[in-house]
Design an enzyme around this catalytic site. Structure first.
Site, short mmCIF file in Angstrom:
data_model
loop_
_atom_site.label_atom_id
_atom_site.label_comp_id
_atom_site.label_asym_id
_atom_site.label_seq_id
_atom_site.Cartn_x
_atom_site.Cartn_y
_atom_site.Cartn_z
N TYR A 144 0.86 -1.18 0.00
CA TYR A 144 0.00 0.00 0.00
C TYR A 144 0.90 1.23 0.00
O TYR A 144 1.88 1.30 0.73
CB TYR A 144 -0.89 0.03 1.25
CG TYR A 144 -1.73 1.29 1.32
CD1 TYR A 144 -3.00 1.33 0.76
CD2 TYR A 144 -1.22 2.46 1.91
CE1 TYR A 144 -3.74 2.51 0.78
CE2 TYR A 144 -1.96 3.63 1.94
CZ TYR A 144 -3.22 3.64 1.37
OH TYR A 144 -3.96 4.79 1.38
N GLU B 67 -3.08 7.74 -4.34
CA GLU B 67 -3.09 6.45 -3.65
C GLU B 67 -2.87 5.32 -4.64
O GLU B 67 -3.57 5.25 -5.66
CB GLU B 67 -4.42 6.25 -2.92
CG GLU B 67 -4.46 4.97 -2.10
CD GLU B 67 -5.85 4.69 -1.51
OE1 GLU B 67 -6.81 4.53 -2.28
OE2 GLU B 67 -5.96 4.65 -0.28
#
Ligand code: ADP
Ligand code: MG
Length: 386
Positions: free
Chosen positions: A109, A197
């Site tokens: 992530y 992101e």
């Protein structure tokens, strides 16, 4: 402003990141034609909506043949996809993205956002990326690390190292990851982004660091500097009332409550929302009509508030400074001539031309409830919609 995954990947690629080869389409026939030219073992079909959580909701499919791709594309296009980020009403899928499949060794992530509290840019990274990141955040928060970086032309090597440390990469993959952090930082600064992101960021079995998903949000106030980004705006993905409000240059955000708020000044608007909550109801919107609003602008704002079917009452709370109370009153009266106001209206006016404003409203024939001050106004509107 949000953009689609395929657009975000296009931008990331421009800044040097590796993304899978792919293309988007709004029709199944066109999609299949283009897919014939994609060199890949399997096809990855992804619904393009401005919301994540698609994988778990059936919005990401891995398919073996063109035949399978066609069937799934037919199924997905036009479908309303409900993910944990869309709300219960879901989003209609109007465009599809097809990309080559990657051989995933590990999912990470990575995100980057403006940290207002420290006036820095925060990178958030984890070695537990993928579809369960929310779960990781609540059960294993120590698996997610934050690196705060000073705002500058470039990010330092030391900061890059801190961001990717948790990925525990070796040699070449590590160099690729550092280079990616630099690319993302550059993109973030150059495009006036609020958030980038990448989840998952992956290490492939072939040793490549690839951005497999991408989400970007840009600062709307800076879009005038980036016409090429503004072109990526997809009005299908935005709330129609917010689109209408942006045409009139109104700061309007739709919320879920039942009391419409017509206020000038962001601080007063926040205070108005707070006091509505204090008296037990929820605001239907945030709205700041601005300092020197014209009566046309006020009228547009009033119509936008009334177009929300959840609105059971309206609270007008104006402090006349640069904005004059009579201009506001005239805007409200003009709007009322065009649309029937069937909900209670509480008005609190104070400041410049307050008397003239009150006179216009009193003589308008509108059924109004006058309030003395903010507290009184909130009490009265909550009472009126009971
Ligand atoms: P969302 O975040 O909306 O669920 P993602 O793009 O992150 O959508 O996709 C969900 C999952 O699907 C990823 O975590 C990954 O495991 C898998 N996936 C996505 N794109 C690919 C691809 N090109 N190749 C292989 N797997 C993929
Ligand atoms: Mg994702």
């Amino acid at each position: 402003m949000n953009i689609h995954e395929h657009q975000a990947k296009e931008i990331l690629k421009k800044y040097g990141a590796i993304v899978p080869a792919g293309f988007f389409s709004t029709s199944v026939d066109d999609l299949i034609e283009k897919a014939k030219n994609l060199k890949t073992e399997k096809y990855v079909l992804k619904a393009q909506i401005h919301a994540g959580g698609r994988g778990k909701a059936g919005g990401v499919k891995i398919l073996n043949t063109l035949e399978e791709l066609k069937n799934s594309a037919n199924e997905l296009l036009g479908k309303t996809l409900v993910t944990h980020q869309t709300g219960p009403e879901g989003r209609e899928v109007k465009r599809l993205y097809v990309e080559e499949s990657s051989n995933i060794e590990k999912e990470f992530y990575l995100s980057c956002l403006v940290d207002r509290a420290s006036s820095k840019i925060a990178f958030i990274s984890s070695d537990q990326g993928g579809m369960d990141i929310e779960e990781v955040a609540s059960s294993n928060p120590e698996k997610i690390i934050t690196t705060k970086v000073d705002i500058a032309e470039e990010i330092s090597d030391a900061d890059c190292e801190s961001v990717i440390k948790i990925f525990d990469l070796k040699s070449d993959a590590k160099d690729q990851a550092i280079s990616l952090i630099k690319s993302i930082y550059k993109m973030f600064i150059s495009t006036d982004a609020n958030m980038v992101e990448v989840n998952p960021l992956i290490l492939t079995k072939e040793g490549k660091i690839v951005c497999l998903d991408a989400k970007v949000n840009f600062d709307s106030n800076a879009l005038f500097r980036h016409p090429e980004i503004l072109e990526l705006r997809d009005l299908n993905e935005e709330d129609p009332t917010e689109i209408e409000a942006s045409k009139h240059d109104l700061a309007y955000i739709k919320l879920d409550g039942s009391i419409g708020c017509m206020v000038n000044g962001a601080g007063l608007a926040m205070a108005t929302m707070d006091i509505i909550k204090l008296y037990g109801k929820e605001p239907a919107n945030f709205l700041d009509v601005g300092g020197g609003a014209s009566k046309e602008k006020v009228s547009a704002a009033f119509k936008i508030i009334l177009s929300d079917k959840n609105v059971k009452g309206i609270l007008i709370n104006i402090f006349g400074g640069i904005m004059r109370c009579d201009v506001l009153a005239q805007g409200v009266v003009d709007a009322a001539k065009e649309i029937n106001i069937s909900v209670p209206l509480v008005v609190r006016l104070a400041g410049t031309n307050f008397k003239e404003g009150k006179e216009i409203l009193d003589n308008s024939g509108l059924k109004l409830i006058s309030a003395e001050n903010l507290d009184d106004a909130a009490k009265k509107i909550v009472e009126a919609i009971k």
